[in-house]
Design an enzyme around this catalytic site. Sequence first.
Site, PDB file in Angstrom:
ATOM      1  N   ASN A   1      24.106  10.240  -3.336  1.00  0.00           N
ATOM      2  CA  ASN A   1      24.394   8.803  -3.324  1.00  0.00           C
ATOM      3  C   ASN A   1      25.671   8.445  -2.548  1.00  0.00           C
ATOM      4  OD1 ASN A   1      24.523   5.948  -4.666  1.00  0.00           O
ATOM      5  ND2 ASN A   1      26.448   6.958  -5.228  1.00  0.00           N
TER       6      ASN A   1
ATOM      7  N   SER B   1      22.676   6.121  10.499  1.00  0.00           N
ATOM      8  CA  SER B   1      22.855   7.176   9.487  1.00  0.00           C
ATOM      9  C   SER B   1      21.775   7.077   8.408  1.00  0.00           C
ATOM     10  CB  SER B   1      24.252   7.088   8.859  1.00  0.00           C
ATOM     11  OG  SER B   1      24.391   5.949   8.016  1.00  0.00           O
TER      12      SER B   1
ATOM     13  N   SER C   1      18.800   3.232   2.320  1.00  0.00           N
ATOM     14  CA  SER C   1      19.071   1.788   2.352  1.00  0.00           C
ATOM     15  C   SER C   1      17.914   1.104   3.070  1.00  0.00           C
ATOM     16  CB  SER C   1      20.364   1.541   3.143  1.00  0.00           C
ATOM     17  OG  SER C   1      20.562   0.166   3.402  1.00  0.00           O
TER      18      SER C   1
ATOM     19  N   VAL D   1      32.031  15.308   0.321  1.00  0.00           N
ATOM     20  CA  VAL D   1      30.689  15.760   0.733  1.00  0.00           C
ATOM     21  C   VAL D   1      30.643  16.188   2.203  1.00  0.00           C
ATOM     22  CG1 VAL D   1      29.501  14.351  -1.002  1.00  0.00           C
ATOM     23  CG2 VAL D   1      29.819  13.433   1.317  1.00  0.00           C
TER      24      VAL D   1
ATOM     25  N   TYR E   1      25.823   2.472  10.763  1.00  0.00           N
ATOM     26  CA  TYR E   1      25.339   2.625   9.377  1.00  0.00           C
ATOM     27  C   TYR E   1      23.816   2.758   9.371  1.00  0.00           C
ATOM     28  CZ  TYR E   1      24.719   1.483   4.389  1.00  0.00           C
ATOM     29  OH  TYR E   1      24.379   1.506   3.050  1.00  0.00           O
TER      30      TYR E   1
END
Length: 260
Positions: free
Chosen positions: A91, A159, A143, A65, A156
């Site tokens: 995903n 992002s 998330s 991706v 993380y």
Amino acid sequence: MSSRLDNQVALITGASRGIGRAIAQAYLKEGARVALVATDAAKLQALQQSWGSPADRVMTLGVDVRDRQACVQAVERVQAQWGGIDILVNNAGVYRAKSFLDYTDQDFQDLLDVNLFGVLHFMQACLPGMQARRRGSIVNIASTAGKWGSRNQSAYNTSKHAVVGLTRCVALEASAHQVRVNAICPGFVQTDMVETLKREASRSGGISADAFQASMLARVPLGRIVEPEEVAEMAVYLGSQESRSITGQSMMIDGGMVML
Ligand code: NAP
């Protein structure tokens, strides 16, 4: 047989395991044709064989991706073969834990390349076709880390905050063309990724994996880790017409861990 996604074509990234695999299975069960994306093409093919799915229901695409051109070509292939893409599920994602002071620029770049730019690439590749057909639903797997702060995962969380922000902005622009864009924000889900999180967090915290697991569960009011199939049910809902008035949202599925 239920058919909430009959006649729909869905492209699902990160479909080789975990949440993406569960979404692909749920979409197939609901009648969709699914194009599966992951870097490991052989794993996707093995999955297709194990499901016994005919080639007119499942397409496998070995795509990274991070590679914009490869994403565009994958979308063109699905459009050429199946006539258009109705649902895009972004995903694919990666995780790396470090304290903020230990993260390098490269760590941040690595996580943003997959978790943000992967989403960006597939949305930009799919949206023109969706907008021209005046229909489509995009489901981005963000998330709870996109909604609040967490220790030792600032790259993380950054992002995933970016995915939540991008979801809102693209939803605003795409709504004029009857295309919806939403995000799902899972908490702890039982996959390889959460096992990595447990391993890394227990190591950096100097506690056993069991002790870390207990501390994780103590943060979840419902007291359990979410199963990938539960996230898949939410992805079916957001992909289907049942959610036709919902766009720009980032929906939590986390056992009550984050109440915003
Ligand atoms: P996982 O089990 O580690 O699976 C990740 C998937 O992403 C795999 O299919 C992997 O396939 C694919 N992938 C990774 N890098 C890729 C790339 N560059 N190009 C294409 N595919 C790539 O993870 P998961 O737990 O199911 O997580 C799925 C999503 O949910 C992620 O976005 C994650 O951040 C999010 N999430 C997970 C949790 C959790 O607790 N598990 C919680 C909140 C959010 P290949 O290795 O073959 O490329």
